[in-house]
Design an enzyme around this catalytic site. Structure first.
Site, short mmCIF file in Angstrom:
data_model
loop_
_atom_site.label_atom_id
_atom_site.label_comp_id
_atom_site.label_asym_id
_atom_site.label_seq_id
_atom_site.Cartn_x
_atom_site.Cartn_y
_atom_site.Cartn_z
N LYS A 20 0.83 -1.20 0.00
CA LYS A 20 0.00 0.00 0.00
C LYS A 20 0.87 1.26 0.00
CE LYS A 20 -2.08 1.57 3.73
NZ LYS A 20 -3.01 1.80 4.84
N ARG A 25 2.45 6.05 -3.05
CA ARG A 25 3.53 6.94 -3.49
C ARG A 25 3.61 7.00 -5.01
NH1 ARG A 25 4.54 5.72 1.53
NH2 ARG A 25 5.90 7.02 2.86
N ARG A 132 -8.10 12.24 12.95
CA ARG A 132 -6.65 12.23 12.72
C ARG A 132 -6.19 13.62 12.28
NH1 ARG A 132 -4.88 6.88 9.48
NH2 ARG A 132 -2.87 7.59 10.25
N ASP A 332 2.83 0.17 13.09
CA ASP A 332 1.74 -0.65 12.54
C ASP A 332 1.86 -2.11 12.97
OD1 ASP A 332 0.54 1.48 11.31
OD2 ASP A 332 1.43 1.10 9.35
N ARG A 363 -4.50 2.14 19.08
CA ARG A 363 -4.22 0.70 19.00
C ARG A 363 -3.66 0.12 20.30
NH1 ARG A 363 -1.89 0.80 12.76
NH2 ARG A 363 -3.95 0.65 11.77
#
Length: 463
Positions: A20, A25, A132, A332, A363
């Protein structure tokens, strides 16, 4: 949507989906050329589709080319995106609203690209994106002469350029702020010089990925003093000369380490084995360190090169072992590392990842809460939440989870794609007869369409 997972051994040999981070990009940079790019074997997911839509608003023409291969669901296999770019600053756009969906990368990159235009562009997104903040990026752009309006740094955000000269301070709790400027600033007018001071930089490997693309474009070379992009060793300062143009972004998109971690974890948690194809151990992706973490925890990780392509096989012959893992560069990984730590012998510390709290969800808090549900009744298990991570005392054995066999454990992903997949992997390692129900499971499609089906999940769209 609710996904139902029952424990079983997971064995698989599969080609990893495209990255991803690389896909987005390439899309954004291709959209900013004055030429045609052929982005081969891209990731087709909710997040990358949001990026395609954003690039179209910014003036790019994007079409899809499908192969003749037909997958089991009857859909053709996407072979490439054909992107006819229109360099920002020169593009004249007719639509002025970009919906970033759930994709923070798309939001931040497109904001910086829109700042090159002499037209206002407004940004929106879903409920999670609304929480965010783009504040530091917006402040930097405002100091570069861009007119900004926002809701305390969050959507709805309107950007009205063009970008001008200046020196700005940009604390990067997420590296996406810096990558956004590194992509946009070289396309500002020739006389424009953008200087950026970086007092804080998390997720450094993603900046290195962006710089690798700028190196391919001939804009960045850390061995010469007259490079169009100049930085120091610790990336605390950048100087970017404007007046450049991007060349086409052709070729295949590399495999995604961030997605590969989930089938690898599914195998080691369930006692199975998986072989993953199309991963390059020399790629700039930071999440490739996950395979080093598996080694540290006692797993077998075997890399092999065949016909100029790499494959990695993962399994374990002994219990998982706890350890200490600094996740600053790779936040992540926190959901899946928390799951591995929960099944391990001894203590696991996940640290230096406070920025994991500002992803699609908090998270750290979410994983602490959901793992407590999963291991209720196991007297060994303990999960302590810290400001920057988790301290986990592993359950060691799942066979003594009181009352779990034959019942359903209800878990809530909060609509976070990485939490969904981490909890699905955890479900595979539970005692036979257990059933795990994961709500918000549709979020997995943001980055890994088909993952729940891969691990044998049954989905119910009515819940």
């Amino acid at each position: 949507m609710t996904a139902w997972i029952t424990p079983h051994v997971f064995n698989a040999a599969l080609t990893v989906l495209a990255s991803k981070s690389h896909t987005i990009r390439r899309l954004v940079m291709a959209a900013l050329t004055d030429d045609v790019s052929y982005i081969e074997q891209p990731l087709l997911s909710a997040d990358t589709q949001a990026c395609v839509a954003a690039c179209r608003v910014l003036g790019a023409e994007i079409s899809e080319e499908f192969s003749t291969k037909v997958e089991c669901d009857g859909n053709g296999l996407l072979r490439s995106w054909i992107v006819r770019g229109h360099r920002s600053g020169k593009a004249v756009i007719t639509e002025q609203l970009i919906d970033a969906g759930n994709s923070g990368t798309t939001l931040f990159f497109a904001i910086a690209a829109a700042a090159l235009l002499s037209q206002p562009v407004t940004f929106t997104g879903d409920r999670q994106i609304a929480g965010r903040s783009a504040g530091p990026l917006l402040d930097a752009l405002a100091n570069l002469g861009v007119t900004i309006s926002s809701k305390n740094g969050c959507i709805p955000i309107t950007v009205y350029g063009p970008m001008k000269d200046g020196r700005v301070n940009l604390p990067c709790i997420t590296s996406q702020y810096l990558s956004a400027l590194l992509i946009a600033a070289p396309l500002a007018p020739e006389s424009t010089i953008t200087e950026i001071d970086i007092p804080l930089l998390n997720e450094k490997p993603y900046v290195e990925m962006t710089l690798a693309y700028q190196q391919l474009q001939g804009l960045y070379d850390n061995t010469v003093c007259d490079s169009r992009i100049i930085t120091n060793a610790d990336y605390s300062y950048f100087r970017i000369q404007g007046g450049n143009a991007y060349t086409p972004m052709n070729g295949p998109v590399p495999g995604d380490f961030s997605s590969a971690v989930f089938p690898a974890a599914a195998a080691v948690l369930s006692g199975g084995k998986t072989t993953l194809l199309s991963l390059d151990p020399d790629d700039t992706q930071g999440d490739k360190v996950f395979f080093d973490y598996l080694l540290q925890m006692g797993c077998e990780v075997q890399w092999e090169q065949k016909d100029n392509d790499w494959q990695v096989t993962v399994f374990r012959n002994r219990p998982l072992q706890g350890g200490v893992f600094d996740l600053n560069a790779t936040p992540d990984l926190l959901p899946i590392m928390a799951v591995l730590g929960a099944f391990a012998v001894g203590e696991t510390r996940l640290c230096n990842a406070a920025h994991a709290r500002i992803k699609e969800t908090d998270r750290i808090s979410v994983m602490a809460e959901e793992l407590q549900k999963l291991f209720a009744g196991n007297t060994r298990f303990c999960c302590e939440e810290k400001p920057d991570g988790l301290i986990i005392q592993g359950a060691e054995s799942v066979t003594d989870i009181a009352g779990h066999s034959g019942i359903t454990i209800n878990l809530d992903s909060r609509g976070d794609h990485r939490v969904v997949m981490a909890l699905a992997c955890a479900a595979l390692g539970l005692p036979a007869g257990t059933k795990v129900a994961i709500s918000g499971a549709e979020a997995a499609d943001a980055t890994y369409p088909g993952f729940l089906k891969l691990v044998g999940g049954v989905t119910d769209y009515s819940k």
